[in-house]
Design an enzyme around this catalytic site. Structure first.
Site, mmCIF file in Angstrom:
data_model
loop_
_atom_site.group_PDB
_atom_site.id
_atom_site.type_symbol
_atom_site.label_atom_id
_atom_site.label_comp_id
_atom_site.label_asym_id
_atom_site.label_seq_id
_atom_site.Cartn_x
_atom_site.Cartn_y
_atom_site.Cartn_z
ATOM 1 N NE ARG A 153 37.346 -106.535 -8.698
ATOM 2 C CZ ARG A 153 37.883 -107.454 -7.933
ATOM 3 N NH1 ARG A 153 37.568 -107.514 -6.660
ATOM 4 N NH2 ARG A 153 38.745 -108.303 -8.417
ATOM 5 C CB CYS A 176 14.964 -109.098 -9.888
ATOM 6 S SG CYS A 176 13.904 -108.058 -8.906
#
Ligand code: LLP
Length: 455
Positions: free
Chosen positions: A347, A382
């Site tokens: 979110r 990443c």
């Protein structure tokens, strides 16, 4: 205050719980938990109902989603109490949190369900729910979805296009079983929420336009295996004001009158979900106020009323526990790298959602406590977009357990295995009891279904 007194997800403290300083944002954990009925601090330790958060983290590991059974039931009850004067059905939106234990608690409480896929219907049935109390929303229902839902005895298809209507009629003819339907009307009302979760505007892919709805109903009435039972609308999610709901209702009522003039009588009106919650300092209308604004108009209609709330039932019943793995202060920014990441809770990355992060033990807490710094709470993925919160004033040490609140809705259900990360475990708490309701995935689970290329 007892849990049952603390209903509705309604804010108790209206004052902001945030103190904004030049360094960053301090969220007062005591003030925050004052409006989260499931959580409280006792002797400086955070508890959900009567269970210590640190104990849960120790027993089940992190990251871990934890839900309060009572908090779910209290909000569900607040909905049924607020609409008690009408025939109504609260159809919990499964997408918000589809764990079988959560669904089972709501089945026991008497809820109906709103689903958007065959998978969600199968979950409801597995949790002991009845298909007849389920409404099927969604813009892309396939032949096999329709076949499955129809043969299981679905309560209503919320139809979003003419082609879907034709397909449902075709399936219903094949099985010689009339299909109960509503049209989902797009009323072109601005829900005033994040653009990704706004659904009731002309530009959105959802529903049949208000202008076309009457003609499509007339077409539906001509089809041999279509049983028109209702009308439906859902304008968006995390709405904090009542006005857009009222505006949408007015448009739907207009249509109901036009339909009556044409001899098309309905049995129910479905107003969708969308009522917002307080994550930090939002001030959404309470369920009572929401009901008070809609009831006079609804009671005149003489129809059964359906709602499809998701977030408001489960968001503040749930938390995500995560451990601080690495602290990386730099000249410009301080990063706290935790063991939850955007794959667990997307979110913040996807909607710029601001969710509170509070300590599970208080001694180190306080805006002026030694060691308090502004931290970006980030995952180990990443991607620069992999953050859970930014610029939060906290005193952190590695090994600390942090609690992200408001994580019961659209948390686990939106999680993924990105970066080959197993999905979190889920636990439910009731009183002084706690139970694992979903095992943490194992690394082996992640590639168990993959097949090496054979030369
Ligand atoms: N009914 C329909 C047809 C829906 O599309 C939705 C949500 C609901 C009911 C339930 O709405 P709620 O009461 O939960 O607001 N992932 C986003 C929210 C997406 C909502 C999608 N539709 C988020 O995390 O904010």
């Amino acid at each position: 205050m007892s849990h049952s007194e603390l209903q509705t997800g309604e804010s108790i403290a209206v004052e902001p719980v945030t103190v904004q300083t030049e360094q960053g944002r301090y969220i007062d954990p005591i003030a925050l938990t004052a409006h989260l009925p499931a959580l409280h601090y006792h002797d400086e330790a955070l508890y959900m109902e009567q269970v210590s958060i640190e104990a849960i983290a120790k027993q089940y590991g992190t990251p871990c989603y934890v839900y309060s059974k009572q908090a779910i039931l209290d909000v569900y009850q607040a909905y049924t109490d607020s609409f008690a004067s009408l025939n109504h059905q609260i159809c919990y939106a499964v997408k918000a949190n589809s764990n079988l234990a959560v669904l089972g608690v709501l089945v026991q409480a008497g809820a109906g369900f709103d689903i958007v896929s065959r998978g969600e219907l199968m979950r409801v049935l597995a949790a002991g729910g009845a298909a007849s109390r389920v409404v099927f929303s969604g813009v892309g229902k396939t032949y096999s979805d329709i076949e499955y839902a129809l043969t299981q005895g679905i309560g209503c298809f919320n139809v979003e296009s003419i082609s879907e209507l034709a397909l449902i009629n075709e399936v219903a003819k094949t099985f010689d079983k009339p299909a109960p339907i509503s049209l989902r009307v797009n009323p072109n009302v601005d829900a005033k929420t994040h653009p990704y979760i706004s659904t009731g505007l002309k530009d959105n892919k959802f529903g049949i336009t208000h202008e076309d709805a009457l003609a499509v109903y007339q077409q539906a009435a001509e089809l041999s295996h279509i049983d028109i039972v209702g009308i439906d609308c859902h304008i968006g999610s995390q709405l904090t004001e009542v006005e857009p709901f009222v505006a949408a209702l007015d448009k739907v009522i207009e249509l109901i009158h036009s339909l009556r003039d044409k001899g098309i009588e309905l049995r129910h009106i479905d107003l969708g979900g969308g009522l917002g919650v307080r994550y930090i300092d939002e001030t959404p209308v309470s369920i009572d106020t929401f009901a008070a604004a809609l009831l006079p108009k609804l009671s005149e209609l003489g129809l059964t009323v359906f709602f499809e709330p998701g977030r408001s039932i489960v968001a503040n019943a749930g938390i995500l526990l995560t451990q601080v793995d690495v602290l990386k202060p730099t000249e410009h920014k301080n990063f706290a790298i935790v063991d939850a990441a955007m794959n667990d809770l997307i979110r913040p990355a996807l909607y710029q959602a601001e969710m509170a992060v509070i300590p599970s033990v208080l001694p180190n807490n306080g805006i002026d406590t030694d060691g308090t710094k502004a931290w970006d709470i980030v995952g180990a993925i990443c991607e620069t977009g992999d953050f859970l919160a930014k610029d939060r004033l906290l005193a952190l040490a590695t090994g600390d357990i942090l609690t992200i609140t408001g994580a019961g809705a659209y948390g686990f259900t939106m999680s993924s295995n990105y970066n080959s990360r197993p999905r979190a475990s889920e636990v439910m708490v009731a009183g002084d009891r706690h139970q694992l309701i979903r095992k943490r995935e194992t690394m082996e689970d992640l590639y168990a279904d993959e097949i090496l290329w054979q030369d």
